[in-house]
Design a protein around this motif. Structure first.
Motif, short mmCIF file in Angstrom:
data_model
loop_
_atom_site.label_atom_id
_atom_site.label_comp_id
_atom_site.label_asym_id
_atom_site.label_seq_id
_atom_site.Cartn_x
_atom_site.Cartn_y
_atom_site.Cartn_z
N GLU A 28 17.81 24.08 97.95
CA GLU A 28 17.93 24.30 96.51
C GLU A 28 17.07 23.30 95.75
OE1 GLU A 28 22.03 24.15 95.45
OE2 GLU A 28 22.60 25.88 96.68
N SER A 29 16.64 23.71 94.57
CA SER A 29 15.82 22.82 93.74
C SER A 29 16.68 21.75 93.09
CB SER A 29 15.10 23.63 92.66
OG SER A 29 14.18 24.53 93.22
N ASN A 30 16.21 20.50 93.17
CA ASN A 30 16.92 19.43 92.47
C ASN A 30 16.47 19.38 91.02
OD1 ASN A 30 14.41 18.18 92.50
ND2 ASN A 30 15.00 16.54 93.88
N ILE A 31 16.91 18.39 90.30
CA ILE A 31 16.63 18.31 88.86
C ILE A 31 15.15 18.15 88.56
CG2 ILE A 31 16.89 15.79 88.71
CD1 ILE A 31 18.39 16.28 86.04
N GLU A 32 14.36 17.68 89.55
CA GLU A 32 12.92 17.51 89.37
C GLU A 32 12.12 18.70 89.91
OE1 GLU A 32 12.87 12.61 89.60
OE2 GLU A 32 12.06 13.80 91.26
N GLY A 33 12.83 19.72 90.42
CA GLY A 33 12.14 20.92 90.88
C GLY A 33 11.77 20.93 92.35
N LYS A 345 10.90 8.34 83.40
CA LYS A 345 10.72 8.55 81.96
C LYS A 345 9.80 9.75 81.72
CE LYS A 345 10.70 4.90 79.46
NZ LYS A 345 10.32 3.63 78.80
N PHE A 346 8.79 9.92 82.60
CA PHE A 346 7.88 11.06 82.45
C PHE A 346 8.64 12.38 82.53
CE2 PHE A 346 5.54 14.45 84.60
CZ PHE A 346 4.58 14.71 83.64
N PHE A 347 9.51 12.52 83.55
CA PHE A 347 10.28 13.76 83.69
C PHE A 347 11.16 14.00 82.47
CE2 PHE A 347 9.09 13.56 88.16
CZ PHE A 347 9.03 14.90 88.52
N GLN A 348 11.74 12.94 81.94
CA GLN A 348 12.58 13.08 80.76
C GLN A 348 11.75 13.52 79.55
OE1 GLN A 348 14.20 9.10 80.62
NE2 GLN A 348 15.87 9.59 82.03
N TYR A 349 10.61 12.89 79.36
CA TYR A 349 9.72 13.25 78.25
C TYR A 349 9.19 14.67 78.41
CZ TYR A 349 9.35 8.40 76.56
OH TYR A 349 9.60 7.15 76.04
N ALA A 350 8.81 15.04 79.67
CA ALA A 350 8.23 16.36 79.92
C ALA A 350 9.20 17.48 79.56
CB ALA A 350 7.80 16.48 81.37
N MET A 351 10.47 17.28 79.89
CA MET A 351 11.48 18.30 79.58
C MET A 351 11.77 18.36 78.08
SD MET A 351 12.09 19.71 82.47
CE MET A 351 10.37 19.35 82.85
N LYS A 352 11.59 17.24 77.39
CA LYS A 352 11.91 17.18 75.98
C LYS A 352 10.73 17.54 75.08
CE LYS A 352 14.07 14.10 72.57
NZ LYS A 352 14.67 12.76 72.35
N TYR A 353 9.55 17.00 75.43
CA TYR A 353 8.38 17.17 74.55
C TYR A 353 7.28 18.06 75.13
CZ TYR A 353 10.41 12.92 72.50
OH TYR A 353 11.26 12.00 71.94
N GLY A 354 7.34 18.36 76.42
CA GLY A 354 6.24 19.05 77.07
C GLY A 354 5.38 18.07 77.84
#
Length: 387
Positions: A28-33, A345-354
């Motif tokens: 299964e995919s985790n939170i980061e894909g 932080k990148f994953f968090q930003y990517a999901m929020k801002y692109g």
């Protein structure tokens, strides 16, 4: 109780799922894909086969290649469509000519993702050409490989070092008619980040994506670009130095955690042949450097050397190089990349801002430096006008 490798160690090969006699493990995919194994403790009978066959758990000794080469094939059309010198295609054609089968990563437009597929015809071989900068879904290709080998069919299986190690562990033995070809792997980016990137481009273009070429040579081998072909026949080219997905990959922002402590480098995967780009070719053999791609080949087994000898007529250039020369071309053969301190932080930003804003927020120079660069650029333009 069975404890599978965590996200920091698991490479996602899926051998544990395939080997489980009770189907107690799902990928299964985790939170980061990234695909990771999830164990159903109620179904598990603690036989331990998943741990025994996990390639991460098996300590392999480093190997040095028997031979190293710099090479490019004579067929310029093949080389143009390939990531480097076109060697993989010629190896694959040799296997197909013997009614064999080739497994490798392909862009599957119907599912809009990169998956491992089987190719048994020359007409479909183009699907496997070129690097795929994302972790491919192996599906049932390990099982299909075993079936083909059991039927006496020649097989070439290509993939990342961890995928080759996974296949070797799953098969439990070597086969004389199996050739394992790995790529020199920097790391594998997140499928989730790739999907976010492609979703943005779909919306922007208003059309589905037919194909993604991660190493298009429209602007040359060194200045390669991502080429996105849409259903409306338009093709978009994004040079890797200015593309947010490639920048997130090359700066270690979106790569699988286990890639930063990879246990399959140094020839530990069990591959017969390793293929990659010979980036330092202009220093070693400048006459070969035409900015259209040169392959670096490492042959680790006599079977690998024999496979290369069988296609020797296909090369326009084939030069012996030392292992030290190969390591100067790319340290990824033996070294894992350092993880970026702002990866989470990148994953968090990517999901929020692109992805584009996330890359800018993390990689852009500090504001005072950006002001300095802007002012310097303006001053230079004024100077050139007044000159």
């Amino acid at each position: 109780m069975i404890i599978l490798p965590d996200d920091n160690k698991c490479c996602g090969c899926g051998v544990c799922k395939l080997i489980c006699p009770r189907n107690a493990i799902k990928m299964e995919s985790n939170i980061e894909g990234f695909l990771i194994p999830v164990l159903d403790q109620k179904r598990c009978i603690t036989c331990g086969l998943c741990i025994i066959h996990c390639p991460v758990k098996k300590v392999q000794l480093p190997r040095k290649p028997l031979r190293c080469f710099a090479a490019k094939v004579a067929d310029e059309q093949v080389r143009k469509k390939s990531s480097s010198g076109g060697v993989f295609t010629k190896l694959s054609e040799s296997v197909l000519a013997r009614q064999g089968i080739v497994f490798g990563a392909a862009w599957v437009s119907a599912e809009q993702q990169v998956k491992h597929i089987a190719v048994d015809s020359f007409a479909d071989l183009h699907l496997l050409q070129g690097s795929k900068y994302v972790q491919s879904d192996l599906g049932d290709t390990f099982y299909a490989t075993k079936v083909a080998l059991g039927n006496g069919q020649m097989v070439l299986f290509s993939g990342t070092p961890c995928q080759i190690a996974g296949l070797r562990s799953y098969l439990k033995k070597d086969y004389s008619h199996l050739i394992c070809v790995e790529v020199i792997c920097h790391a594998v980016p997140s499928p989730l980040i790739l999907q976010c990137y492609l979703d943005k481009h779909r919306r922007k273009q208003g059309s589905d994506i037919v194909n993604v070429s991660f190493r298009n040579k429209k602007y040359g081998w060194r200045s390669f670009s991502i080429a996105i072909k849409y259903e409306n026949s338009f093709t978009e080219y994004n040079i890797q130095t200015k593309d947010e997905f490639m920048q997130s990959f090359l700066h270690e922002l979106c790569n699988r955690k286990s890639c930063h402590d990879c246990v399959f480098r140094q020839g530990k995967s069990g591959a017969d042949i390793t293929l990659g780009d010979y980036w330092g070719i202009k220093n070693k053999y400048p006459d070969l450097d035409d900015n259209m791609g040169v392959s670096l080949i490492l042959a680790y087994s006599t079977k690998g050397v024999s496979a290369l000898n069988e296609i020797s007529d296909c090369f326009s250039a084939l030069r012996d190089v030392s292992y030290e020369d190969a390591l100067q071309s790319t340290r990824a053969i033996i070294e894992s990349p350092q993880i970026h301190p702002c990866r989470l932080k990148f994953f968090q930003y990517a999901m929020k801002y692109g992805i584009k804003k996330a890359v800018f927020k993390i990689l852009a120079p500090p504001f005072p430096r950006r002001i300095y660069y802007t002012m310097r650029s303006i001053a230079k333009k004024i100077y050139l006008r007044l000159k």
